[in-house]
Design an enzyme around this catalytic site. Structure first.
Site, PDB file in Angstrom:
ATOM      1  N   THR A 117      44.650  34.568  33.076  1.00 38.38           N
ATOM      2  CA  THR A 117      44.657  36.622  33.021  1.00 38.38           C
ATOM      3  C   THR A 117      43.191  36.255  32.187  1.00 38.38           C
ATOM      4  O   THR A 117      43.100  35.679  30.555  1.00 38.38           O
ATOM      5  CB  THR A 117      46.053  37.110  32.341  1.00 38.38           C
ATOM      6  N   ASP A 132      34.879  26.812  44.743  1.00 41.89           N
ATOM      7  CA  ASP A 132      35.832  27.543  44.698  1.00 41.89           C
ATOM      8  C   ASP A 132      33.925  29.330  44.814  1.00 41.89           C
ATOM      9  O   ASP A 132      34.683  30.407  44.155  1.00 41.89           O
ATOM     10  CB  ASP A 132      36.353  28.103  44.268  1.00 41.89           C
TER      11      ASP A 132
END
Length: 646
Positions: A31, A141
Site C-alpha cells: 500500500t 517487472d
C-alpha cells in the site's frame, strides 16, 4: 466511503519519522501512502509491504539488500529511494513523491499513442533501465503500471528490485512465477531467471501496447498467455495497426525475440536504436490512425481503442505507482500538456544526439533533481569528490573531524546527508575524517604529583597508578617518568601511570660501629648526629636511629643515632671469660678478615672460609660491604658471628 478513514496507518507517525497523511493506492503486495518526513520537512511516498511479506524473514533480508542497491541508483528517470526501515510489523520504503499518472492511466484514457509520442515515453524509460543495467540492477517487472508520467512532463520508472525481493519470499517457494504474465520473457516463464535482456523483452511488449492499445497475447488463463510467450513470435505492430512505421516493427521485433541472444544486450543498446528510430520518423507520424485495431494473428476485428487490457498476474498486482490524487483532472488532462512534454523531450534529445551511443543518462528537464548518494561515505575524499561532481554537485571540503573507526582521508559524512534531493549544481560539503583522535602524553617530569595530575587533566588524560622508586638524584615527590612515556600518542581519557621519586631510603645502621655508621651515612648524603648513653652493649655501636630504616628522606637530612658509651670497659665474652689464652695460635682462634668495600658475596665467602659465620644486613643495597663487626684483624673463636652491612 473514504477508505483512508479506516486505514490504521493514516494519521500515524511511522518509525518516528514519517507522518502518514493519506492512502494513495493499494495492491496485492503493498500500500502506498502520502507522508511527511518530519525530520527533513518534505513530502514523500511511503510504500508499506503487506503483512504476509513482512512476516517472511527471507523477503525482509532480500528487501533490505535490494533497497540499498536501488538507493545508490541516481538517475532523473528513476523514482528515488530515500530510506528503508521497519516499524513493528510494517516493512516500508520511503521514496520520492511524484504527482502524476501512471502510463496505465494514460492508456485507459487514450487507448494508444501516436508513434512519436510512444517513443518519447519509451526513450526515458529505456534510459532509466539502461542506467540500472550498467549498475548491475535488473527491474524484472517492466510494465505501464511501473511507469509514471509526472505532472511536469517527466517520465519516471519505479519499483526496481521489488520483484527480486519477492522471489526470496516463502510465497514463491513452490515454483510460482513472479511478475505480470503479459510482459514476462520466455526465459522467465520457463526457468524463472531474468537478466537485462528480460527487461528488454518487457520493454518491447510495452512499446507494442503503446502503439496498438493492447498486449500481443490475450487468453482465458495466465498459463495460456505464458504458453504463447514461450512458443509464439510477438507480432509486429503493423499486423494490428496497418500503416504503423516499419522502423517500429523492427524495434519491437528485435526487443521481443524469443531467444535472448537475438535481443539487444541491455536497455542502453535498445535506447540507441529507439533514439535513431525517433530521429528518422516523419514529423507527420503523430496522429492516431483511424483504422480499427484488430487482434493479432488475423483474429476477428475488435472495437477500436479498448480499455486497458487485463494483465494476468500469478501474484496479485503490486501497489499502484507513486501518483497524486487521481481525480477527474487527470482523466481529462488536456493534450496541450502532452505536446509540452514532447517539446521538452526534444530539447533534451537534441543534446543527447551529440553524445556517444554509450550514453547512460538523459537530462529531460531543467527541474531534474539529484540525490546525495550514500556511496560517498567511507570513500577516499578525492574519489568521492570526483563522483559527486559527476552527479552534478558543486563540492566543497568541510573541516576534518576525528573518528575512531573512519580512516584518515575518507569521507566521514556529507552535508546534506545521503538521500537528500537537491537541484543540479547544489553545494555538497564532504566532511573528511581526521582519523582517530590522539593526544601526546605531556611532559610532567620533575613536577610534583598534584602538578602532574593537573597537567594531564588539561590533555584529557587521567592518572592511574603511582609507583615510587628510590632515587639519589631526583628529589623526593617529583615525577621521574610516565607510563606510557612522555610524547607517546594515546586516546583521549586514557590512564597514565606516574613513577615518583621516593628520594633516599634511610639505611639500617643499627649495630654498626660509630665510625663506620658515620662514614656510611655521610657517603649516602646524610648528616649524622650521635647521642651516647650508658649501655652494656659493645661500646660505640649504634643501638637506635631516627628516621627508622627504609624511611623516605631527602638528601642532607639529619639522622640521629643513639650509641652505646664509647669509654666503656666492655670486652668480648670470650675475652672476659679467658677463653682465648693470650698468644694462643694453636687453632683455637681465627683472625677476622677485613672485608669492607668488597662485594658482599665475595666477603661472605671469605669470612666463611676463615671459620666464622656471617650475618648479612642490607642497608644501601649497592652490593659493597659498608661495615663489619667484629672489625677486620680481630681475633675471635671459630664460629663467631660476623655481621656485615652492604
Amino acid at each position: 466511503m473514504d477508505t483512508t478513514l479506516t486505514d490504521p496507518l493514516v494519521g500515524k507517525l511511522l518509525d518516528g519519522r514519517y507522518r502518514v497523511e493519506s492512502r494513495i493506492a493499494r495492491g496485492g503486495m503493498a500500500t502506498v501512502y502520502l507522508a511527511l518526513d518530519v525530520r527533513l520537512d518534505r513530502t514523500v511516498a511511503v510504500k508499506v509491504m503487506h503483512r504476509s511479506l513482512a512476516e517472511d524473514p527471507a523477503f525482509v533480508r532480500r528487501f533490505i539488500g535490494e533497497a540499498k542497491s536501488v538507493a545508490s541508483l541516481s538517475h532523473p528517470n528513476v523514482v528515488h529511494v530515500f530510506d528503508q526501515g521497519t516499524d513493528g510489523d510494517n516493512v516500508y520504503l520511503s521514496m520520492e513523491y511524484v504527482p502524476g499518472r501512471t502510463l496505465r492511466d494514460v492508456l485507459r484514457a487514450r487507448g494508444r499513442l501516436p508513434a512519436r509520442e510512444a517513443l518519447e515515453v519509451m526513450i526515458p524509460v529505456l534510459a532509466a533501465l539502461g542506467a540500472a543495467h550498467q549498475s548491475g540492477l535488473i527491474h524484472r517487472d517492466v510494465k505501464p503500471e511501473n511507469v509514471l508520467l509526472a505532472d511536469d512532463g517527466r517520465v519516471k520508472v519505479v519499483d526496481f528490485g521489488l520483484a527480486r525481493a519477492i522471489e526470496a519470499s516463502n510465497q514463491t517457494r513452490t515454483g510460482v512465477m513472479i511478475g505480470t504474465i503479459g510482459y514476462m520473457s520466455p526465459e522467465q516463464v520457463t526457468a524463472g531467471g531474468a537478466d537485462a535482456r528480460s527487461d528488454v523483452y518487457a520493454a518491447g511488449i510495452m512499446l507494442f501496447e503503446l502503439l496498438t492499445g493492447r498486449q500481443p497475447y490475450e487468453g482465458e488463463t495466465p498459463m495460456s498467455v505464458a504458453y504463447r510467450h514461450v512458443h509464439d513470435t510477438v507480432p509486429v505492430p503493423s499486423a494490428l495497426l496497418p500503416g504503423s512505421p516499419p522502423l517500429l516493427d523492427t524495434l519491437v521485433a528485435r526487443a521481443t525475440a524469443r531467444d535472448p541472444a537475438n535481443r539487444p544486450a541491455d536497455a542502453t543498446a535498445l535506447l540507441v536504436a529507439a533514439v535513431e528510430a525517433h530521429r528518422m520518423l516523419p514529423r507527420d507520424s503523430g496522429p492516431v490512425p483511424s483504422v480499427p485495431v484488430g487482434p493479432p494473428h488475423g483474429h476477428e476485428t475488435a472495437a477500436p481503442a479498448p480499455p486497458a487490457p487485463a494483465n494476468h498476474t500469478l501474484i496479485q498486482p503490486r501497489a499502484e505507482l507513486l501518483t497524486g490524487p487521481a481525480g477527474d483532472r487527470h482523466a481529462a488532462a488536456p493534450r496541450a500538456r502532452g505536446r509540452s512534454g514532447a517539446r521538452w523531450f526534444l530539447i533534451g534529445l537534441a543534446v543527447v544526439m551529440v553524445i556517444a551511443v554509450g550514453v547512460t543518462g538523459w537530462l529531460f528537464s531543467q527541474n531534474t533533481s539529484i540525490v546525495v548518494p550514500a556511496t560517498l561515505v567511507g570513500k577516499n575524499v578525492t574519489a568521492a569528490t570526483g563522483e559527486a561532481k559527476q552527479r552534478g554537485f558543486t563540492v566543497e571540503a568541510g573541516k576534518a573531524e576525528h573518528d575512531e573507526k573512519a580512516p584518515k582521508g575518507t569521507v566521514l559524512r556529507t552535508d546534506p546527508v545521503a538521500g537528500t534531493e537537491a537541484e543540479p549544481g547544489s553545494k555538497l560539503i564532504l566532511i573528511p575524517s581526521a582519523g582517530p583522535k590522539r593526544v601526546a602524553v605531556p611532559n610532567v617530569v620533575s613536577m610534583t604529583e598534584p602538578q602532574a595530575r593537573s597537567k594531564l587533566a588539561e590533555s584529557t588524560l587521567l592518572v592511574d597508578d603511582i609507583r615510587k622508586l628510590p632515587s639519589e638524584t631526583v628529589p623526593r615527590g617529583q615525577v621521574m617518568r610516565t607510563i606510557p612515556a612522555v610524547g607517546n600518542p594515546v586516546k583521549e581519557n586514557s590512564k597514565v601511570d606516574l613513577v615518583v621519586s621516593a628520594g633516599l631510603l634511610m639505611p639500617d645502621v643499627r649495630g654498626m660501629p660509630r665510625d663506620q655508621a658515620d662514614g656510611v651515612l655521610r657517603g649516602a648524603g646524610f648528616t649524622p648526629e650521635f647521642v651516647e648513653q650508658t649501655d652494656s652493649a659493645q661500646p660505640c655501636t649504634v643501638i637506635a636511629q631516627e628516621p627508622q630504616p627504609k624511611a623516605e628522606i631527602d638528601r642532607g637530612a639529619v639522622v640521629r643515632l643513639t650509641l652505646s658509651q664509647c669509654n666503656s670497659e666492655w670486652r668480648w665474652p670470650w675475652e672476659r671469660e679467658g677463653e682465648i689464652p693470650p698468644g694462643d695460635n694453636g687453632g683455637n682462634v681465627v683472625v677476622v678478615p677485613n672485608i669492607v668495600f668488597k662485594d658482599y658475596r665475595a666477603a661472605r665467602d671469605e669470612l666463611r672460609a676463615a671459620g666464622v659465620t656471617v650475618k648479612l644486613k642490607r642497608t644501601l643495597g649497592k652490593g659493597r660491604v659498608l661495615a663489619q663487626i667484629p672489625s677486620g684483624g680481630q681475633t675471635v673463636p671459630p664460629g663467631t658471628e660476623v655481621t656485615i652491612w652492604y
